[in-house]
Every structure is written in structure tokens, then in C-alpha cells.
Write a protein that holds these residues in place. Structure first.
Motif, PDB file in Angstrom:
ATOM      1  N   ARG A  14       0.835  -1.200   0.000  1.00  0.00           N
ATOM      2  CA  ARG A  14       0.000   0.000   0.000  1.00  0.00           C
ATOM      3  C   ARG A  14       0.872   1.253   0.000  1.00  0.00           C
ATOM      4  O   ARG A  14       1.904   1.310   0.652  1.00  0.00           O
ATOM      5  CB  ARG A  14      -0.913   0.022   1.209  1.00  0.00           C
TER       6      ARG A  14
ATOM      7  N   VAL B 240      -3.558   2.629  -1.422  1.00  0.00           N
ATOM      8  CA  VAL B 240      -3.847   1.768  -2.568  1.00  0.00           C
ATOM      9  C   VAL B 240      -2.531   1.223  -3.121  1.00  0.00           C
ATOM     10  O   VAL B 240      -1.609   1.996  -3.397  1.00  0.00           O
ATOM     11  CB  VAL B 240      -4.588   2.556  -3.673  1.00  0.00           C
TER      12      VAL B 240
ATOM     13  N   LYS C 286      -3.007  -2.017  -8.199  1.00  0.00           N
ATOM     14  CA  LYS C 286      -4.415  -1.665  -8.449  1.00  0.00           C
ATOM     15  C   LYS C 286      -4.522  -0.719  -9.641  1.00  0.00           C
ATOM     16  O   LYS C 286      -5.389  -0.889 -10.508  1.00  0.00           O
ATOM     17  CB  LYS C 286      -5.018  -1.032  -7.190  1.00  0.00           C
ATOM     18  N   TYR C 287      -3.650   0.280  -9.705  1.00  0.00           N
ATOM     19  CA  TYR C 287      -3.644   1.200 -10.841  1.00  0.00           C
ATOM     20  C   TYR C 287      -3.356   0.441 -12.140  1.00  0.00           C
ATOM     21  O   TYR C 287      -3.994   0.664 -13.160  1.00  0.00           O
ATOM     22  CB  TYR C 287      -2.602   2.303 -10.629  1.00  0.00           C
TER      23      TYR C 287
ATOM     24  N   THR D 153      -3.824  -2.848 -12.823  1.00  0.00           N
ATOM     25  CA  THR D 153      -4.919  -3.737 -13.226  1.00  0.00           C
ATOM     26  C   THR D 153      -6.141  -2.950 -13.692  1.00  0.00           C
ATOM     27  O   THR D 153      -6.817  -3.373 -14.631  1.00  0.00           O
ATOM     28  CB  THR D 153      -5.305  -4.708 -12.096  1.00  0.00           C
ATOM     29  N   ASP D 154      -6.415  -1.813 -13.076  1.00  0.00           N
ATOM     30  CA  ASP D 154      -7.521  -0.968 -13.551  1.00  0.00           C
ATOM     31  C   ASP D 154      -7.265  -0.504 -14.982  1.00  0.00           C
ATOM     32  O   ASP D 154      -8.161  -0.508 -15.823  1.00  0.00           O
ATOM     33  CB  ASP D 154      -7.713   0.258 -12.646  1.00  0.00           C
TER      34      ASP D 154
END
Length: 106
Positions: free
Chosen positions: A22, A27, A31-32, A34-35
Motif C-alpha cells: 500500500r 492503494v 491496483k492502478y 490492473t484498472d
């Protein structure tokens, strides 16, 4: 592929394990990634942490591998234990010789 506006059907990324940590915003960087992959049409993705010592290398670094696919199930490839035949949608487009019936990109 970029010049012809053809998307690459599979993407493999490799990075340090900190990709899963994190940030100050709470975040993890993955996550960035995969988005963004999902936005680009890679609807299947999976990640796996691999210790390089398991492959006979003289260190114990942990690496993250992220595999994304536009047409198959990335979990079948990245998370399989040992040599296995594809269990997901990627095998539907193959002829009996294991070759694509149609080109991978449109």
C-alpha cells in the motif's frame, strides 16, 4: 501491433514485490495497473509472487509476475502447477494441432 492498431492479446509484467504494498494513499500500485489493463480490454489477469531461489538463482528476491489476457483466462497460465493444458477460453480457438483457428488479433 501499435502501427497497425492491433492490440497485443497477452501482456506479461514483472516487478518487485513492493508493487503489492500500500502507498500513502492506501492503494497498492498494482491496483492502478490492473484498472488500466481492464480499461484497455484485458478482462482476465492474475498475479503471482515468485522467489528466484526456487529456480536455482543464488538470491531470495521475490518478484511479482502479472499476466493479462484479452481472450483467455490468465489464471490458467500463471497459476497452474506444473505443465498443464489450458483449461480456459484460450483453448477454444485452437485447431487439433494446437494452432489458432483465427488470428489472435482483429
Amino acid at each position: 501491433a501499435i502501427k497497425d492498431y492491433r492490440p497485443v492479446p497477452w501482456v506479461l509484467l514483472e516487478n518487485v514485490e513492493a508493487l503489492l504494498d500500500r502507498t500513502q494513499e492506501g492503494v497498492p500500485p498494482i491496483k492502478y495497473i490492473t484498472d488500466t489493463l481492464e480499461y484497455l480490454g484485458y478482462n482476465s489477469w492474475a498475479h503471482r509472487v515468485v522467489v528466484s531461489a526456487g529456480f536455482g538463482l543464488p538470491n531470495r528476491r521475490k518478484r511479482v509476475f502479472l499476466l493479462a489476457s484479452m481472450h483467455g483466462d490468465a489464471r490458467d497460465v500463471l497459476l497452474a502447477q506444473g505443465a498443464q493444458r489450458c483449461l480456459g477460453g484460450c483453448s477454444e480457438g485452437l485447431n487439433p494441432d494446437g494452432l489458432p483457428r483465427e488470428p489472435c488479433y482483429e
